[in-house]
Design an enzyme around this catalytic site. Structure first.
Site, PDB file in Angstrom:
ATOM      1  N   TYR A 133      58.989  44.846  17.963  1.00  0.00           N
ATOM      2  CA  TYR A 133      57.567  45.130  18.110  1.00  0.00           C
ATOM      3  C   TYR A 133      57.166  46.380  17.594  1.00  0.00           C
ATOM      4  O   TYR A 133      56.070  46.688  17.340  1.00  0.00           O
ATOM      5  CB  TYR A 133      57.209  44.856  19.747  1.00  0.00           C
ATOM      6  CG  TYR A 133      56.944  43.260  20.221  1.00  0.00           C
ATOM      7  CD1 TYR A 133      57.425  42.264  19.549  1.00  0.00           C
ATOM      8  CD2 TYR A 133      56.307  43.294  21.351  1.00  0.00           C
ATOM      9  CE1 TYR A 133      57.295  41.065  20.041  1.00  0.00           C
ATOM     10  CE2 TYR A 133      56.293  41.971  21.910  1.00  0.00           C
ATOM     11  CZ  TYR A 133      56.791  40.799  21.337  1.00  0.00           C
ATOM     12  OH  TYR A 133      56.536  39.610  21.958  1.00  0.00           O
ATOM     13  N   ARG A 166      51.684  45.083  24.531  1.00  0.00           N
ATOM     14  CA  ARG A 166      52.995  45.403  24.546  1.00  0.00           C
ATOM     15  C   ARG A 166      53.662  45.856  23.135  1.00  0.00           C
ATOM     16  O   ARG A 166      54.591  46.447  22.982  1.00  0.00           O
ATOM     17  CB  ARG A 166      53.921  44.051  24.980  1.00  0.00           C
ATOM     18  CG  ARG A 166      53.990  43.555  26.156  1.00  0.00           C
ATOM     19  CD  ARG A 166      54.328  42.186  26.182  1.00  0.00           C
ATOM     20  NE  ARG A 166      53.712  41.308  25.348  1.00  0.00           N
ATOM     21  CZ  ARG A 166      53.747  40.177  25.368  1.00  0.00           C
ATOM     22  NH1 ARG A 166      54.973  39.443  25.924  1.00  0.00           N
ATOM     23  NH2 ARG A 166      52.922  39.239  24.491  1.00  0.00           N
ATOM     24  N   HIS A 198      53.640  39.656  15.291  1.00  0.00           N
ATOM     25  CA  HIS A 198      53.443  38.996  16.544  1.00  0.00           C
ATOM     26  C   HIS A 198      51.837  39.370  17.036  1.00  0.00           C
ATOM     27  O   HIS A 198      51.569  40.214  16.882  1.00  0.00           O
ATOM     28  CB  HIS A 198      54.322  39.481  17.611  1.00  0.00           C
ATOM     29  CG  HIS A 198      53.868  39.507  19.084  1.00  0.00           C
ATOM     30  ND1 HIS A 198      54.451  38.535  19.908  1.00  0.00           N
ATOM     31  CD2 HIS A 198      53.064  40.090  19.797  1.00  0.00           C
ATOM     32  CE1 HIS A 198      53.895  38.470  21.082  1.00  0.00           C
ATOM     33  NE2 HIS A 198      53.122  39.494  21.111  1.00  0.00           N
ATOM     34  N   HIS A 227      52.143  32.941  16.571  1.00  0.00           N
ATOM     35  CA  HIS A 227      51.432  32.630  17.926  1.00  0.00           C
ATOM     36  C   HIS A 227      50.121  32.285  17.789  1.00  0.00           C
ATOM     37  O   HIS A 227      49.167  32.602  18.612  1.00  0.00           O
ATOM     38  CB  HIS A 227      51.751  33.837  19.011  1.00  0.00           C
ATOM     39  CG  HIS A 227      53.208  34.153  18.889  1.00  0.00           C
ATOM     40  ND1 HIS A 227      54.236  33.420  19.072  1.00  0.00           N
ATOM     41  CD2 HIS A 227      53.576  35.480  19.041  1.00  0.00           C
ATOM     42  CE1 HIS A 227      55.441  34.307  19.139  1.00  0.00           C
ATOM     43  NE2 HIS A 227      54.966  35.631  19.271  1.00  0.00           N
ATOM     44  N   ARG A 230      47.692  30.865  20.586  1.00  0.00           N
ATOM     45  CA  ARG A 230      48.059  31.300  21.589  1.00  0.00           C
ATOM     46  C   ARG A 230      46.624  31.123  22.456  1.00  0.00           C
ATOM     47  O   ARG A 230      46.420  31.019  23.787  1.00  0.00           O
ATOM     48  CB  ARG A 230      48.592  32.588  21.892  1.00  0.00           C
ATOM     49  CG  ARG A 230      47.516  33.620  21.422  1.00  0.00           C
ATOM     50  CD  ARG A 230      48.248  35.281  21.902  1.00  0.00           C
ATOM     51  NE  ARG A 230      49.352  35.526  21.631  1.00  0.00           N
ATOM     52  CZ  ARG A 230      50.422  35.805  22.460  1.00  0.00           C
ATOM     53  NH1 ARG A 230      50.204  35.603  23.693  1.00  0.00           N
ATOM     54  NH2 ARG A 230      51.503  36.253  21.920  1.00  0.00           N
ATOM     55  N   ASP A 288      59.952  30.034  18.773  1.00  0.00           N
ATOM     56  CA  ASP A 288      60.241  31.334  19.748  1.00  0.00           C
ATOM     57  C   ASP A 288      61.331  30.962  20.711  1.00  0.00           C
ATOM     58  O   ASP A 288      61.281  31.401  21.892  1.00  0.00           O
ATOM     59  CB  ASP A 288      58.832  31.400  20.495  1.00  0.00           C
ATOM     60  CG  ASP A 288      58.572  32.984  20.719  1.00  0.00           C
ATOM     61  OD1 ASP A 288      59.585  33.796  20.407  1.00  0.00           O
ATOM     62  OD2 ASP A 288      57.535  33.282  21.461  1.00  0.00           O
TER      63      ASP A 288
HETATM   64 ZN    ZN Z   1      56.194  37.256  19.573  1.00  0.00          ZN
END
Ligand code: ZN
Length: 382
Positions: A133, A166, A198, A227, A230, A288
């Site tokens: 990340y 995050r 992400h 994603h 989402r 995932d």
């Molecule tokens: Zn992710």
């Protein structure tokens, strides 16, 4: 002992296009012949597998699996375990891309590579992404470019987190630098150097990717944001990104909490985009797998967590075909040919002579996975 030559008889071929009935001959880990009727030569020892009209489809290509384990976002007790090879095989996944996630402190690229190579010992084709990340990017050798050039297992970078609390809140120039290093490292190593992004819950969504594509000489095709189902707002942003030449990834694993929070099931999202005329050549599904799916109570306290399942990939295919009435060949590329192309895996995702011998036999009635061939060998079923 070398693997036996495998002759799959009487299969209804979806390559992923519907090609009707055929036999397939598999030897040395490759598909060596496809024809209406194959008669193996004398002196050749052949194991025959009668598909009896079952559907032969390419083994699934999963673009995001936390193969060495993930999670940990609720403390050490919420770390998730590493992937077991049998779970991937049961899910029909014969090729996968492993990545770190939020935790790049207790999880390492060395461990990620070892986990991928362990899967390789079971006939799976497991690749890895450098980075996590975090920005500046964590790497194995000290740079994205060196990682891609020097480590065969690394296909690209990711998941780099944007629009998420995050993530490292990278700016446009930082993102451009990552993509440029991935692109040049990829060019030198004969890889696509795709950057898996992400995308979190924040309202800005894909804005940074649009900015970086506008302001820098990095093509939209260098990125693969994931994603995107989402929430409804993010899914609605997919259309503009697809129109710009970008590709997108939809996440199949889910939980009641995520659906209650507005996640659109991947099968529904895929069907919606295809019916709106978007090309399946730029839309992939990924599981995932091994990510943590937390459950919270009404006050936001963590109640427990589930581990994201790779089986959700196949379940989404079944749902898109059986509940939404899509043709199998319309949906199948999102799990096979499309992700293989996005990662630059030239021998994956299609059934054709010269391709790797990774295939599934599905029930024509239920689409249940009844046999899995990975790396030229029958791993289950038959
Ligand atoms: Zn992710």
């Amino acid at each position: 002992m070398p693997d036996p030559v495998l002759l799959v008889r009487n299969a209804r071929m979806y390559v992923p296009e519907d090609r009707g009935m055929a036999d397939l001959l598999l030897a040395g880990g490759r598909i060596v012949a496809i024809a209406p009727r194959i008669e193996p030569g004398r002196g050749l020892e052949v194991v025959e597998l009668d598909a009896a009209g079952r559907l032969a489809v390419p083994g699934f290509v999963d673009s995001l699996v936390h193969v060495s384990g993930g999670g940990g976002e609720g403390g050490f007790g919420t770390r998730t375990p590493a992937l077991q090879p049998a779970d991937a095989i049961a899910a029909g996944v014969t090729t996968l891309v492993g990545a770190l996630g939020t935790d790049d402190v207790t999880r390492s690229h060395a461990d990620l590579l070892a986990s991928c190579r362990a899967l390789g010992a079971h006939g799976l084709s497991a690749y890895a992404l450098t980075g996590s990340y975090r920005v500046p990017v964590r790497t194995l050798t000290g740079s994205v470019r060196d990682d891609l050039v020097l480590v065969p297992d690394f296909l690209g970078v990711g998941e780099i987190a944007i629009a998420d609390h995050r993530g490292s809140q990278p700016n446009v120039d930082e993102l451009a630098r990552i993509a440029a290093d991935a692109r040049v490292g990829g060019l030198l190593a004969g890889k696509r150097g795709t950057v898996l992004v992400h995308v979190g819950d924040s309202a800005e969504g894909l804005a940074l990717l649009h900015d970086v594509t506008t302001r820098h000489a990095v093509p939209a095709s260098q990125w693969h944001p994931t994603h995107l189902n989402r929430n409804r707002a993010l899914l609605d942003q997919s259309a503009a990104w697809l129109a710009r030449g970008g590709s997108i990834d939809l996440t199949t694993s889910t939980s009641e909490d995520l659906l209650a929070a507005g996640e659109v099931p991947a099968a529904e999202a895929l069907v919606e985009l295809l019916r709106a005329g978007h090309p399946v050549a730029r839309i992939s599904l990924s599981s995932d797998g091994q990510a943590s799916l937390p459950h919270f109570d009404a006050e936001g306290r963590l109640l427990g967590l589930e581990v994201a399942s790779m089986a959700s990939l196949h379940a989404s295919l079944v749902s898109a075909v059986q509940q939404s009435g899509m043709a199998l060949e319309a949906v199948l590329p999102a799990l096979t040919a499309t992700p293989a192309a996005i990662w630059g895996l030239g021998r994956k995702g299609r059934l054709a002579v010269g391709m790797d011998a990774d295939l599934l036999l599905l029930s024509p009635r239920t689409l249940a996975i009844e046999a899995v061939v990975a790396g030229g060998r029958l791993r289950t079923g038959g």
